[in-house]
Design an enzyme around this catalytic site. Structure first.
Site, PDB file in Angstrom:
ATOM      1  N   HIS A   1      30.364  43.521  43.176  1.00 50.52           N
ATOM      2  CA  HIS A   1      31.817  43.520  43.057  1.00 50.52           C
ATOM      3  C   HIS A   1      32.315  44.824  42.461  1.00 50.52           C
ATOM      4  CE1 HIS A   1      35.878  42.548  41.850  1.00 50.52           C
ATOM      5  NE2 HIS A   1      35.832  41.588  42.752  1.00 50.52           N
TER       6      HIS A   1
ATOM      7  N   GLU B   1      34.719  47.448  44.249  1.00 51.03           N
ATOM      8  CA  GLU B   1      35.812  47.971  43.417  1.00 51.03           C
ATOM      9  C   GLU B   1      35.367  48.870  42.275  1.00 51.03           C
ATOM     10  OE1 GLU B   1      38.163  44.632  42.068  1.00 51.03           O
ATOM     11  OE2 GLU B   1      38.297  43.830  44.097  1.00 51.03           O
TER      12      GLU B   1
ATOM     13  N   HIS C   1      34.949  38.371  49.393  1.00 51.94           N
ATOM     14  CA  HIS C   1      34.462  39.754  49.541  1.00 51.94           C
ATOM     15  C   HIS C   1      33.334  39.853  50.574  1.00 51.94           C
ATOM     16  CE1 HIS C   1      36.954  41.548  46.529  1.00 51.94           C
ATOM     17  NE2 HIS C   1      36.531  40.737  45.571  1.00 51.94           N
TER      18      HIS C   1
HETATM   19 CO    CO Z   1      37.435  40.708  43.718  1.00 49.85          CO
END
Ligand code: CO
Length: 303
Positions: free
Chosen positions: A187, A218, A250
């Site tokens: 993530h 991210e 995701h």
């Molecule tokens: Co997220």
């Protein structure tokens, strides 16, 4: 105190003892009740995940629930999601999931004295820190949990990292050949120290197998950075695997989606055949052993 004693048969019995005037909860409760009637439910496990609103991703949480119950029989297992967006969405579908605060309030009211909170987060990021902060609030005299402790996220120590790399390596899709690349999608965090775990994981995998790469949606390592390294090894094929507990939004969209900006679409433009692996780490018992070990450490510290 009055509020506390309004719950359950055993509590009512204890309330009588308390009313006699010599109130000392632990000693009275333990000496007044025979072993069979001593409430076993003084310790609970609270599993805290980010949450998912993707129904097929939930099987990862179900598997964790099963593993935890199997590893710690007799200890009640409760759940909370940290994401308020997910909780609101699920509530709209008639599915009420507690926040960490709601879950801890309930446990307190139900008479639990010790709570082992296990974070189901991968890194020591902001989401994990929020759990630690909330748990801390519940150590105040107002609540008076005897013990409340948060277990480490998946990748906190080097020991965790080695266990993770070993477990994941052993459970790669069997059809993956040594020349095939493996791309792990974490993530990532906007800020904080959480991303160091992904950078370390990339380094550690590289020692084991030069064709395993780690990128994040991210944070760091970024997708571009990961892709640049991936291209130098000129793979024909890459397995895309979520480095996340659930294969949720995701994984479905950013990793394996058909949109032009998904990892799959971008890598296929570089002539790499992509094989998305749509299972969260929560479905991987060997990797999940890391959480079980962290939880065990917390429960052992309660003795
Ligand atoms: Co997220």
């Amino acid at each position: 105190m009055r509020k506390y004693f309004s719950f359950g048969g055993a509590s009512k019995f204890l309330a009588v003892i308390a009313a006699l005037g010599t109130f000392s909860f632990a000693s009275k409760a333990e000496s007044a009740l025979s072993p069979n009637t001593v409430p076993k439910r003084d310790t609970a496990i609270l599993l805290v995940a980010f949450g998912t609103s993707v129904p097929q991703a939930e099987k990862a949480y179900k598997n964790i629930d099963r593993l935890v119950k199997k590893s710690f029989p007799g200890i009640p297992v409760k759940w909370a999601y940290t994401s308020s967006i997910i909780r609101r969405k699920l509530a709209g579908q008639g599915k009420k999931i507690d926040s960490v605060e709601e879950a801890l309030r309930k446990l307190y009211k139900e008479g639990f004295k010790k709570v082992a909170v296990q974070s189901l987060h991968v890194t020591n990021g902001q989401e994990y820190q929020k759990i630690v902060d909330t748990a801390k609030e519940f150590t105040s005299p107002e609540f008076g949990f005897k013990k409340i402790k948060v277990g480490d996220p998946m990748l906190l120590s080097y020991e965790d990292l080695k266990q993770f790399v070993d477990a994941l390596y052993k459970t790669l899709p069997p059809e993956r050949k040594p020349e095939d690349a493996v791309v792990l999608m974490g993530h990532g965090n906007e800020k904080g120290i959480g991303d160091l775990s992904y950078v370390a994981a990339a380094y550690e995998f590289n020692k084991t197998d030069k064709n395993i790469f780690v990128g994040t949606v991210e944070g760091a390592p970024s997708f571009d950075e990961m892709k640049a390294q991936l291209l130098t090894s000129k793979p024909k094929k890459a397995f895309l695997i979520p480095l996340m507990v659930v294969a949720g939004d995701h994984a479905i969209n950013d990793m394996a989606g058909s949109e032009a900006d998904s990892w799959k679409s971008i890598l296929e433009k570089s002539n790499i055949k992509c094989v998305p692996f749509m299972h969260g780490l929560g479905e991987n018992d060997q990797v999940m052993q890391i959480y079980i070990d962290h939880l065990k450490k917390v429960l052992e510290s309660f003795k």
